[in-house]
Design a protein around this motif. Sequence first.
Motif, PDB file in Angstrom:
ATOM      1  N   ASP A 159       0.704  -1.226  -0.061  1.00 26.43           N
ATOM      2  CA  ASP A 159      -0.039  -0.123  -0.106  1.00 26.43           C
ATOM      3  C   ASP A 159       0.926   1.290  -0.044  1.00 26.43           C
ATOM      4  O   ASP A 159       0.948   2.108   0.847  1.00 26.43           O
ATOM      5  N   GLY A 160       1.782   1.426  -1.115  1.00 28.48           N
ATOM      6  CA  GLY A 160       2.542   2.589  -1.026  1.00 28.48           C
ATOM      7  C   GLY A 160       1.726   3.839  -1.180  1.00 28.48           C
ATOM      8  O   GLY A 160       2.458   4.873  -0.751  1.00 28.48           O
ATOM      9  N   GLY A 161       0.552   4.187  -1.630  1.00 30.93           N
ATOM     10  CA  GLY A 161      -0.224   5.371  -1.410  1.00 30.93           C
ATOM     11  C   GLY A 161      -0.582   5.677  -0.178  1.00 30.93           C
ATOM     12  O   GLY A 161      -0.399   6.742   0.420  1.00 30.93           O
ATOM     13  N   PHE A 162      -0.933   4.486   0.876  1.00 29.19           N
ATOM     14  CA  PHE A 162      -1.228   4.843   1.906  1.00 29.19           C
ATOM     15  C   PHE A 162       0.153   5.421   2.868  1.00 29.19           C
ATOM     16  O   PHE A 162       0.332   6.319   3.610  1.00 29.19           O
ATOM     17  N   ILE A 163       1.397   4.787   2.510  1.00 30.50           N
ATOM     18  CA  ILE A 163       2.386   4.978   3.347  1.00 30.50           C
ATOM     19  C   ILE A 163       3.031   6.549   3.073  1.00 30.50           C
ATOM     20  O   ILE A 163       3.452   7.232   3.664  1.00 30.50           O
ATOM     21  N   ALA A 164       2.663   6.533   1.564  1.00 31.33           N
ATOM     22  CA  ALA A 164       3.025   8.173   1.140  1.00 31.33           C
ATOM     23  C   ALA A 164       2.326   9.089   1.612  1.00 31.33           C
ATOM     24  O   ALA A 164       2.829  10.242   2.355  1.00 31.33           O
ATOM     25  N   TRP A 165       0.933   8.912   1.716  1.00 29.28           N
ATOM     26  CA  TRP A 165       0.044  10.016   2.554  1.00 29.28           C
ATOM     27  C   TRP A 165       0.376   9.926   3.858  1.00 29.28           C
ATOM     28  O   TRP A 165       0.275  11.159   4.534  1.00 29.28           O
ATOM     29  N   ALA A 166       0.879   8.826   4.607  1.00 25.92           N
ATOM     30  CA  ALA A 166       0.868   9.082   5.863  1.00 25.92           C
ATOM     31  C   ALA A 166       2.156  10.259   6.389  1.00 25.92           C
ATOM     32  O   ALA A 166       2.110  10.579   7.358  1.00 25.92           O
ATOM     33  N   GLY A 167       3.156   9.973   5.550  1.00 29.86           N
ATOM     34  CA  GLY A 167       4.259  11.091   5.707  1.00 29.86           C
ATOM     35  C   GLY A 167       3.642  12.605   5.778  1.00 29.86           C
ATOM     36  O   GLY A 167       3.883  13.501   6.583  1.00 29.86           O
ATOM     37  N   CYS A 168       2.874  12.756   4.814  1.00 29.12           N
ATOM     38  CA  CYS A 168       2.252  14.082   4.777  1.00 29.12           C
ATOM     39  C   CYS A 168       1.316  14.423   5.786  1.00 29.12           C
ATOM     40  O   CYS A 168       1.074  15.534   6.338  1.00 29.12           O
ATOM     41  N   TRP A 169       0.529  13.154   6.056  1.00 34.32           N
ATOM     42  CA  TRP A 169      -0.521  13.482   7.333  1.00 34.32           C
ATOM     43  C   TRP A 169       0.207  13.818   8.576  1.00 34.32           C
ATOM     44  O   TRP A 169      -0.249  14.609   9.267  1.00 34.32           O
ATOM     45  N   ALA A 170       1.442  13.142   8.926  1.00 36.48           N
ATOM     46  CA  ALA A 170       2.178  13.289   9.944  1.00 36.48           C
ATOM     47  C   ALA A 170       2.746  14.693  10.081  1.00 36.48           C
ATOM     48  O   ALA A 170       2.742  15.156  11.183  1.00 36.48           O
ATOM     49  N   GLU A 171       3.260  15.296   8.952  1.00 40.25           N
ATOM     50  CA  GLU A 171       3.658  16.539   8.977  1.00 40.25           C
ATOM     51  C   GLU A 171       2.552  17.778   9.251  1.00 40.25           C
ATOM     52  O   GLU A 171       2.825  18.301   9.860  1.00 40.25           O
ATOM     53  N   ALA A 172       1.495  17.106   8.423  1.00 40.07           N
ATOM     54  CA  ALA A 172       0.233  18.195   8.824  1.00 40.07           C
ATOM     55  C   ALA A 172      -0.168  18.018  10.153  1.00 40.07           C
ATOM     56  O   ALA A 172      -0.533  19.229  10.786  1.00 40.07           O
ATOM     57  N   ARG A 173      -0.244  16.886  10.868  1.00 41.72           N
ATOM     58  CA  ARG A 173      -0.679  16.824  12.222  1.00 41.72           C
ATOM     59  C   ARG A 173       0.363  17.550  13.277  1.00 41.72           C
ATOM     60  O   ARG A 173      -0.263  18.055  14.197  1.00 41.72           O
ATOM     61  N   TYR A 174       1.621  17.300  13.072  1.00 36.75           N
ATOM     62  CA  TYR A 174       2.438  18.124  13.712  1.00 36.75           C
ATOM     63  C   TYR A 174       2.277  19.667  13.793  1.00 36.75           C
ATOM     64  O   TYR A 174       2.404  20.178  14.791  1.00 36.75           O
ATOM     65  N   ARG A 175       2.045  20.017  12.527  1.00 41.86           N
ATOM     66  CA  ARG A 175       1.905  21.448  12.506  1.00 41.86           C
ATOM     67  C   ARG A 175       0.561  21.844  12.985  1.00 41.86           C
ATOM     68  O   ARG A 175       0.579  23.199  13.478  1.00 41.86           O
ATOM     69  N   TRP A 176      -0.527  21.038  12.896  1.00 43.41           N
ATOM     70  CA  TRP A 176      -1.701  21.488  13.452  1.00 43.41           C
ATOM     71  C   TRP A 176      -1.668  21.685  14.869  1.00 43.41           C
ATOM     72  O   TRP A 176      -2.595  22.435  15.415  1.00 43.41           O
ATOM     73  N   GLY A 177      -1.010  21.100  15.753  1.00 36.85           N
ATOM     74  CA  GLY A 177      -0.643  21.100  17.130  1.00 36.85           C
ATOM     75  C   GLY A 177      -1.792  20.406  18.052  1.00 36.85           C
ATOM     76  O   GLY A 177      -2.418  19.320  17.488  1.00 36.85           O
ATOM     77  N   ASP A 178      -2.166  20.972  19.138  1.00 40.62           N
ATOM     78  CA  ASP A 178      -3.295  20.498  20.080  1.00 40.62           C
ATOM     79  C   ASP A 178      -4.399  20.861  19.623  1.00 40.62           C
ATOM     80  O   ASP A 178      -5.593  20.456  20.292  1.00 40.62           O
ATOM     81  N   ARG A 179      -4.819  21.548  18.248  1.00 37.02           N
ATOM     82  CA  ARG A 179      -6.134  22.257  18.065  1.00 37.02           C
ATOM     83  C   ARG A 179      -6.874  20.706  17.751  1.00 37.02           C
ATOM     84  O   ARG A 179      -6.461  19.817  17.201  1.00 37.02           O
ATOM     85  N   PRO A 180      -8.227  20.675  18.265  1.00 29.33           N
ATOM     86  CA  PRO A 180      -9.125  19.414  17.819  1.00 29.33           C
ATOM     87  C   PRO A 180      -9.064  19.382  16.179  1.00 29.33           C
ATOM     88  O   PRO A 180      -9.181  20.066  15.677  1.00 29.33           O
TER      89      PRO A 180
END
Length: 174
Positions: free
Chosen positions: A52-73
Amino acid sequence: MDADTPEVVAHHEAGHACAAILRGGASITSIHLDPVRPGYGMTHMRAKAYADGGFIAWAGCWAEARYRWGDRPLDQDDDDGLEFVDHVQGVLLEQPGDRADVIEQEENFARLAAMAPGDEIDVRAATIATYQVWHIELEQAWPAMQRVAELLLAGATVTDAQVRALVDTAVEAN
């Protein structure tokens, strides 16, 4: 937050690594932040064809965005009226390699839909539903991603066994 900070890159790479383990079709051979080119990192893995290369690739972007998002719901908009998923898509647009893998996944959905007998499949709806499932899986593994990023930032060598243990613990806690 600057996209090239080591913290952002560490979370991005941690997302790839944890996603690969979540799907069970890969093993991590190395994860590192590039000491010569700040703002760059790499996750190497051995993956089976179905990993599932698409999932693995998307996950890097998701984690970067999640870190930037911070503690906001995650179900609230940011100050600009954007949703969390808008931030994930923004990161994806900045990452041509990851974007190519995700686009390939979407094209596979379209090919499968074209082969489906009977009623037409709404490829856009199927793609959105897939991203929603991916988001749920990745949010469960978020504590593991945070820990992998911490280890990378501390200069530690992060092993496949460590990532597996962290992902297992995070998923079991949910």
